[in-house]
Design a protein around this motif. Structure first.
Motif, PDB file in Angstrom:
ATOM      1  N   UNK A  23       0.948  -1.271  -0.084  1.00 26.78           N
ATOM      2  CA  UNK A  23      -0.012  -0.084   0.042  1.00 26.78           C
ATOM      3  C   UNK A  23       0.707   1.324  -0.032  1.00 26.78           C
ATOM      4  N   UNK A  24       1.833   1.282   0.622  1.00 27.40           N
ATOM      5  CA  UNK A  24       2.867   2.294   0.680  1.00 27.40           C
ATOM      6  C   UNK A  24       3.587   2.696  -0.672  1.00 27.40           C
ATOM      7  N   UNK A  25       3.717   1.393  -1.366  1.00 28.76           N
ATOM      8  CA  UNK A  25       4.309   1.588  -2.754  1.00 28.76           C
ATOM      9  C   UNK A  25       3.204   2.403  -3.813  1.00 28.76           C
ATOM     10  N   UNK A  26       1.946   1.694  -3.585  1.00 26.03           N
ATOM     11  CA  UNK A  26       1.132   2.221  -4.476  1.00 26.03           C
ATOM     12  C   UNK A  26       0.678   3.567  -4.201  1.00 26.03           C
ATOM     13  N   UNK A  27       0.587   3.893  -2.875  1.00 23.38           N
ATOM     14  CA  UNK A  27       0.205   5.418  -2.395  1.00 23.38           C
ATOM     15  C   UNK A  27       1.478   6.213  -2.909  1.00 23.38           C
ATOM     16  N   UNK A  28       2.993   5.912  -2.964  1.00 25.85           N
ATOM     17  CA  UNK A  28       3.862   6.599  -3.536  1.00 25.85           C
ATOM     18  C   UNK A  28       3.441   6.969  -4.965  1.00 25.85           C
ATOM     19  N   UNK A  29       3.002   6.045  -5.541  1.00 23.81           N
ATOM     20  CA  UNK A  29       2.763   6.239  -6.983  1.00 23.81           C
ATOM     21  C   UNK A  29       1.624   7.368  -7.095  1.00 23.81           C
ATOM     22  N   UNK A  30       0.299   7.036  -6.447  1.00 26.72           N
ATOM     23  CA  UNK A  30      -0.633   7.953  -6.449  1.00 26.72           C
ATOM     24  C   UNK A  30      -0.380   9.087  -5.989  1.00 26.72           C
ATOM     25  N   UNK A  31       0.540   9.310  -4.915  1.00 22.70           N
ATOM     26  CA  UNK A  31       0.750  10.742  -4.629  1.00 22.70           C
ATOM     27  C   UNK A  31       1.880  11.410  -5.303  1.00 22.70           C
ATOM     28  N   UNK A  32       2.340  10.962  -6.053  1.00 24.64           N
ATOM     29  CA  UNK A  32       3.616  11.475  -6.913  1.00 24.64           C
ATOM     30  C   UNK A  32       2.870  12.056  -8.287  1.00 24.64           C
ATOM     31  N   UNK A  33       1.630  11.629  -8.559  1.00 30.99           N
ATOM     32  CA  UNK A  33       1.121  12.018  -9.648  1.00 30.99           C
ATOM     33  C   UNK A  33       1.238  11.021 -10.971  1.00 30.99           C
ATOM     34  N   UNK A  34       1.871   9.792 -10.694  1.00 32.97           N
ATOM     35  CA  UNK A  34       2.005   9.050 -11.654  1.00 32.97           C
ATOM     36  C   UNK A  34       1.101   8.052 -12.413  1.00 32.97           C
ATOM     37  N   UNK A  37      -6.074   8.622 -15.033  1.00 28.79           N
ATOM     38  CA  UNK A  37      -7.441   7.856 -15.604  1.00 28.79           C
ATOM     39  C   UNK A  37      -7.653   6.853 -14.803  1.00 28.79           C
ATOM     40  N   UNK A  38      -7.890   5.665 -15.557  1.00 25.42           N
ATOM     41  CA  UNK A  38      -8.169   4.119 -14.984  1.00 25.42           C
ATOM     42  C   UNK A  38      -7.423   3.800 -13.674  1.00 25.42           C
ATOM     43  N   UNK A  39      -6.042   3.960 -13.830  1.00 27.56           N
ATOM     44  CA  UNK A  39      -5.359   3.614 -12.757  1.00 27.56           C
ATOM     45  C   UNK A  39      -5.618   4.532 -11.672  1.00 27.56           C
ATOM     46  N   UNK A  40      -5.598   5.804 -11.546  1.00 29.85           N
ATOM     47  CA  UNK A  40      -5.808   6.621 -10.472  1.00 29.85           C
ATOM     48  C   UNK A  40      -7.225   6.161  -9.963  1.00 29.85           C
ATOM     49  N   UNK A  41      -7.998   5.815 -10.737  1.00 36.63           N
ATOM     50  CA  UNK A  41      -9.527   5.526 -10.374  1.00 36.63           C
ATOM     51  C   UNK A  41      -9.254   4.138  -9.510  1.00 36.63           C
ATOM     52  N   UNK A  42      -8.716   3.143  -9.967  1.00 35.41           N
ATOM     53  CA  UNK A  42      -8.341   2.081  -9.415  1.00 35.41           C
ATOM     54  C   UNK A  42      -7.807   2.125  -7.941  1.00 35.41           C
ATOM     55  N   UNK A  43      -6.712   3.078  -7.997  1.00 35.99           N
ATOM     56  CA  UNK A  43      -6.083   3.212  -6.785  1.00 35.99           C
ATOM     57  C   UNK A  43      -7.001   3.800  -5.682  1.00 35.99           C
TER      58      UNK A  43
END
Length: 128
Positions: A23-34, A37-43
């Motif tokens: 979750x920390x790894x995925x949240x790092x991607x999400x919070x960094x703006x990487x 679209x669908x990836x952000x919605x999934x997260x």
């Protein structure tokens, strides 16, 4: 014999000397703006689902991740966690697409249990 506990984490330590979890790894991607679209919605949807269906140990016991009381404390899923554990696959796919390494580790005894609920434990590794 199947392992009783499962953890998904980075294969290398971070600056604090810990192995960040899935979750920390995925949240790092999400919070960094990487994620877009669908990836952000999934997260976002995934995090909302986990917020509703998995207890945050620090809300039950604020000291559970206290670095001086429980150094290196990490959360592990119980192998019996069902959908809570199954839904991690989507996060692993997301990390893979972005080339963020994450490994699955299993253990019958990951450390000293400092928190436990129906889906997970938080442990202090015995090798610290």
């Amino acid at each position: 014999m199947a392992a009783l506990f499962v953890r998904f984490q980075a294969p290398v330590r971070n600056a604090r000397g810990h192995f960040p979890g899935v979750f920390a790894l995925a949240n790092g991607l999400g919070r960094s703006g990487r994620l877009v679209g669908a990836e952000r919605r999934f997260w976002q949807d995934g995090n909302d689902w986990y917020e509703a269906n998995l207890t945050d140990p620090s809300k039950v016991d604020p000291s559970v991740y206290d670095r001086s009381l429980n150094p290196g404390a990490t959360a592990w899923f119980k192998s019996t966690a069902g959908e809570v554990l199954d839904r991690v696959a989507g996060y692993l796919d997301l990390l893979s697409v972005h080339e963020v390494a994450c490994e699955r580790i299993e253990s019958p005894n990951p450390g000293k249990v400092v928190y436990e609920d129906e889906h997970q434990v938080v442990v202090v590794p015995e090798d610290l």
